[in-house]
Design a protein around this motif. Structure first.
Motif, short mmCIF file in Angstrom:
data_model
loop_
_atom_site.label_atom_id
_atom_site.label_comp_id
_atom_site.label_asym_id
_atom_site.label_seq_id
_atom_site.Cartn_x
_atom_site.Cartn_y
_atom_site.Cartn_z
N GLU A 64 0.83 -1.21 0.00
CA GLU A 64 0.00 0.00 0.00
C GLU A 64 0.87 1.26 0.00
O GLU A 64 1.29 1.73 1.06
N PRO A 65 1.17 1.82 -1.20
CA PRO A 65 2.02 3.01 -1.28
C PRO A 65 1.38 4.28 -0.71
O PRO A 65 2.06 5.26 -0.46
N ALA A 66 0.09 4.24 -0.47
CA ALA A 66 -0.59 5.43 0.07
C ALA A 66 -0.02 5.84 1.42
O ALA A 66 -0.05 7.02 1.76
N TYR A 67 0.51 4.89 2.18
CA TYR A 67 1.11 5.24 3.47
C TYR A 67 2.31 6.17 3.27
O TYR A 67 2.52 7.10 4.05
N ALA A 68 3.09 5.93 2.22
CA ALA A 68 4.24 6.78 1.94
C ALA A 68 3.79 8.16 1.50
O ALA A 68 4.38 9.17 1.89
N ALA A 69 2.75 8.21 0.69
CA ALA A 69 2.22 9.50 0.24
C ALA A 69 1.70 10.31 1.43
O ALA A 69 1.98 11.51 1.55
N LYS A 70 1.00 9.64 2.32
CA LYS A 70 0.48 10.32 3.51
C LYS A 70 1.62 10.81 4.39
O LYS A 70 1.59 11.92 4.91
N HIS A 71 2.65 9.99 4.55
CA HIS A 71 3.81 10.37 5.36
C HIS A 71 4.50 11.60 4.76
O HIS A 71 4.82 12.55 5.48
N ALA A 72 4.70 11.59 3.44
CA ALA A 72 5.35 12.73 2.78
C ALA A 72 4.53 14.00 2.98
O ALA A 72 5.07 15.06 3.28
N LEU A 115 9.79 10.66 -1.51
CA LEU A 115 9.31 11.02 -2.84
C LEU A 115 9.95 10.11 -3.89
O LEU A 115 9.30 9.71 -4.85
N GLY A 116 11.21 9.78 -3.69
CA GLY A 116 11.89 8.85 -4.60
C GLY A 116 11.23 7.49 -4.61
O GLY A 116 11.06 6.87 -5.67
N TYR A 117 10.85 7.00 -3.43
CA TYR A 117 10.17 5.70 -3.35
C TYR A 117 8.84 5.75 -4.11
O TYR A 117 8.39 4.74 -4.64
N LEU A 118 8.22 6.92 -4.11
CA LEU A 118 6.95 7.08 -4.81
C LEU A 118 7.12 7.37 -6.30
O LEU A 118 6.15 7.50 -7.03
#
Length: 126
Positions: A64-72, A115-118
């Motif tokens: 679930e990449p949304a967790y990274a987006a929310k963290h950023a 951001l790179g991970y995304l």
């Protein structure tokens, strides 16, 4: 999905550019970090920045990449608040200024990582 805010990375980069410093090579020396971390706002920012690896692991474990987006997004929000409350380059206390620059450098690094991970590039300007 929450949209990450790359403008915070640009803002942090501009702090270093205006100060004539290299954000990627910045390394404060002789600073007593414990002296400044009792400030709740600063502590919250360092804590949020420290969570990047944990959030990435969570993304991998749950697909679930949304967790990274929310963290950023949240990290950028906390950084933007910090930026408005702490005029870093105008700080007269040299040690506090180094600490504030270190804070900006750490948050910048972690935002670039997430951001790179995304797969999101960091824009050079806002």
């Amino acid at each position: 999905m929450t949209k990450p805010k790359p403008d915070a990375v640009v803002r942090a980069t501009n702090i270093f550019r205006k100060g004539g410093l290299d954000a990627d090579m910045f390394s404060p020396t002789g600073i007593d970090f414990a002296k400044y971390l009792p400030d709740n706002e600063l502590w919250a920012l360092w804590l949020a920045a420290s969570r990047t690896s944990l959030v990435v692991e969570q993304c991998i474990a749950t697909s679930e990449p949304a967790y990274a987006a929310k963290h950023a997004f949240q990290l950028a929000q906390v950084f933007n608040s910090f930026y408005h409350h702490h005029p870093i380059l105008a700080e007269e206390d040299a040690n506090r200024k180094q600490f504030l620059l270190a804070t900006a450098a750490v948050v910048r690094r972690e935002l670039i990582r997430v951001l790179g991970y995304l797969g999101m590039p960091v824009p050079p300007v806002m």
